[in-house]
Design an enzyme around this catalytic site. Structure first.
Site, PDB file in Angstrom:
ATOM      1  N   ASP A 103     -16.137 -73.888  13.681  1.00 13.80           N
ATOM      2  CA  ASP A 103     -17.536 -73.711  14.077  1.00 13.80           C
ATOM      3  C   ASP A 103     -17.699 -72.263  14.567  1.00 13.80           C
ATOM      4  O   ASP A 103     -17.896 -71.351  13.768  1.00 13.80           O
ATOM      5  CB  ASP A 103     -17.809 -74.767  15.153  1.00 13.80           C
ATOM      6  CG  ASP A 103     -19.213 -74.782  15.679  1.00 13.80           C
ATOM      7  OD1 ASP A 103     -20.093 -74.211  15.038  1.00 13.80           O
ATOM      8  OD2 ASP A 103     -19.450 -75.381  16.751  1.00 13.80           O
ATOM      9  N   PHE A 152     -24.809 -80.879  14.007  1.00 13.45           N
ATOM     10  CA  PHE A 152     -23.698 -81.593  14.624  1.00 13.45           C
ATOM     11  C   PHE A 152     -23.377 -82.828  13.789  1.00 13.45           C
ATOM     12  O   PHE A 152     -24.241 -83.667  13.551  1.00 13.45           O
ATOM     13  CB  PHE A 152     -24.025 -81.978  16.067  1.00 13.45           C
ATOM     14  CG  PHE A 152     -22.820 -82.455  16.814  1.00 13.45           C
ATOM     15  CD1 PHE A 152     -21.910 -81.542  17.338  1.00 13.45           C
ATOM     16  CD2 PHE A 152     -22.572 -83.814  16.966  1.00 13.45           C
ATOM     17  CE1 PHE A 152     -20.770 -81.985  18.008  1.00 13.45           C
ATOM     18  CE2 PHE A 152     -21.428 -84.263  17.635  1.00 13.45           C
ATOM     19  CZ  PHE A 152     -20.541 -83.341  18.154  1.00 13.45           C
TER      20      PHE A 152
HETATM   21  P1  5GP Z   1     -14.960 -73.848  17.475  1.00 10.99           P
HETATM   22  O1  5GP Z   1     -13.916 -73.427  18.453  1.00 10.99           O
HETATM   23  O2  5GP Z   1     -14.753 -73.305  16.086  1.00 10.99           O
HETATM   24  O3  5GP Z   1     -16.351 -73.551  17.982  1.00 10.99           O
HETATM   25  O4  5GP Z   1     -14.956 -75.406  17.419  1.00 10.99           O
HETATM   26  C1  5GP Z   1     -13.932 -76.135  16.924  1.00 10.99           C
HETATM   27  C2  5GP Z   1     -13.988 -77.548  17.459  1.00 10.99           C
HETATM   28  O5  5GP Z   1     -15.303 -77.924  17.902  1.00 10.99           O
HETATM   29  C3  5GP Z   1     -13.667 -78.497  16.346  1.00 10.99           C
HETATM   30  O6  5GP Z   1     -12.278 -78.699  16.219  1.00 10.99           O
HETATM   31  C4  5GP Z   1     -14.416 -79.749  16.762  1.00 10.99           C
HETATM   32  O7  5GP Z   1     -13.621 -80.525  17.622  1.00 10.99           O
HETATM   33  C5  5GP Z   1     -15.610 -79.247  17.529  1.00 10.99           C
HETATM   34  N1  5GP Z   1     -16.838 -79.225  16.703  1.00 10.99           N
HETATM   35  C6  5GP Z   1     -17.488 -78.143  16.177  1.00 10.99           C
HETATM   36  N2  5GP Z   1     -18.565 -78.515  15.469  1.00 10.99           N
HETATM   37  C7  5GP Z   1     -18.598 -79.863  15.524  1.00 10.99           C
HETATM   38  C8  5GP Z   1     -19.478 -80.852  14.962  1.00 10.99           C
HETATM   39  O8  5GP Z   1     -20.456 -80.591  14.245  1.00 10.99           O
HETATM   40  N3  5GP Z   1     -19.174 -82.143  15.243  1.00 10.99           N
HETATM   41  C9  5GP Z   1     -18.113 -82.513  16.017  1.00 10.99           C
HETATM   42  N4  5GP Z   1     -17.939 -83.816  16.219  1.00 10.99           N
HETATM   43  N5  5GP Z   1     -17.272 -81.622  16.559  1.00 10.99           N
HETATM   44  C10 5GP Z   1     -17.510 -80.306  16.310  1.00 10.99           C
END
Ligand code: 5GP
Length: 178
Positions: A103, A152
């Site tokens: 993300d 999300f």
């Molecule tokens: P980042 O560090 O890249 O922002 O986020 C990574 C983590 O955020 C992912 O491993 C996941 O656990 C959570 N995450 C990010 N976007 C989503 C989403 O749309 N849905 C869910 N359930 N988790 C997300």
């Protein structure tokens, strides 16, 4: 059979996931021919993707896991907490981090930085989902299942407050039905 998880719409069906995961596994099997990579799954979100991916691989591999948290509800806390480390020594090994979703990229960067200090022979990332429009850190996983919009999503391992990981598809979360 009246199970109504809070899903606005099914974004990616189980069939689409299976097809794409097979393609990713074929690509990884080609790229790592003659090697024995360590598949490092990031718990808990990657668990369904991880098992699907590894059973489609046609190279020898080791399976290992890490557990991290950074999310609270539907937004990232921005702080990554490391809860469980790999058991394998990754020095001089080929490592493939297996993630559910990239993300902001903060978790991915954290993992790359951490694991690189252990001197692996190589390190790449394979993610089921990628939300490139929400990136805060410029990072591009080598293997990506699907690029999605900045919504999300839940299911296929991804949760909302530890629920709905069991759904066999990726769905857009419906805030109004939680
Ligand atoms: P980042 O560090 O890249 O922002 O986020 C990574 C983590 O955020 C992912 O491993 C996941 O656990 C959570 N995450 C990010 N976007 C989503 C989403 O749309 N849905 C869910 N359930 N988790 C997300």
């Amino acid at each position: 059979m009246d199970y109504n998880p809070p899903v606005k719409k099914i974004l990616i069906s189980e069939e689409q996931i299976n097809k794409r995961v097979k393609e990713l596994a074929d690509k990884i099997s080609q790229d790592y021919k003659g090697k024995t990579p360590i598949l490092a799954g990031v718990l808990r979100g990657s668990v369904l993707f991880f098992s699907n991916l590894v059973k489609n691989l046609t190279v020898d591999c080791n399976l290992d896991f890490m557990c991290l948290t950074s999310y609270n509800g539907t937004s990232s806390s921005g702080k990554v907490r490391f809860i469980l480390d790999l058991r394998e020594d990754i020095k001089d090994r080929d490592v493939i981090i297996v993630e559910d979703i990239v993300d902001t990229g903060i978790t991915a960067k954290y993992l790359f930085d951490l694991l690189k200090t252990r001197n692996p022979a190589s390190i790449e990332m394979c993610t089921l989902l990628d939300k490139p429009s929400n990136r805060k850190i410029d990072i591009k996983p080598k293997y990506t299942g699907f690029e999605i919009e900045n919504e999300f999503v839940i299911g296929y391992g991804l949760d909302y407050n530890e629920l709905y990981r069991n759904l066999p598809y990726i769905g857009v979360f419906d805030e109004t039905k939680k």
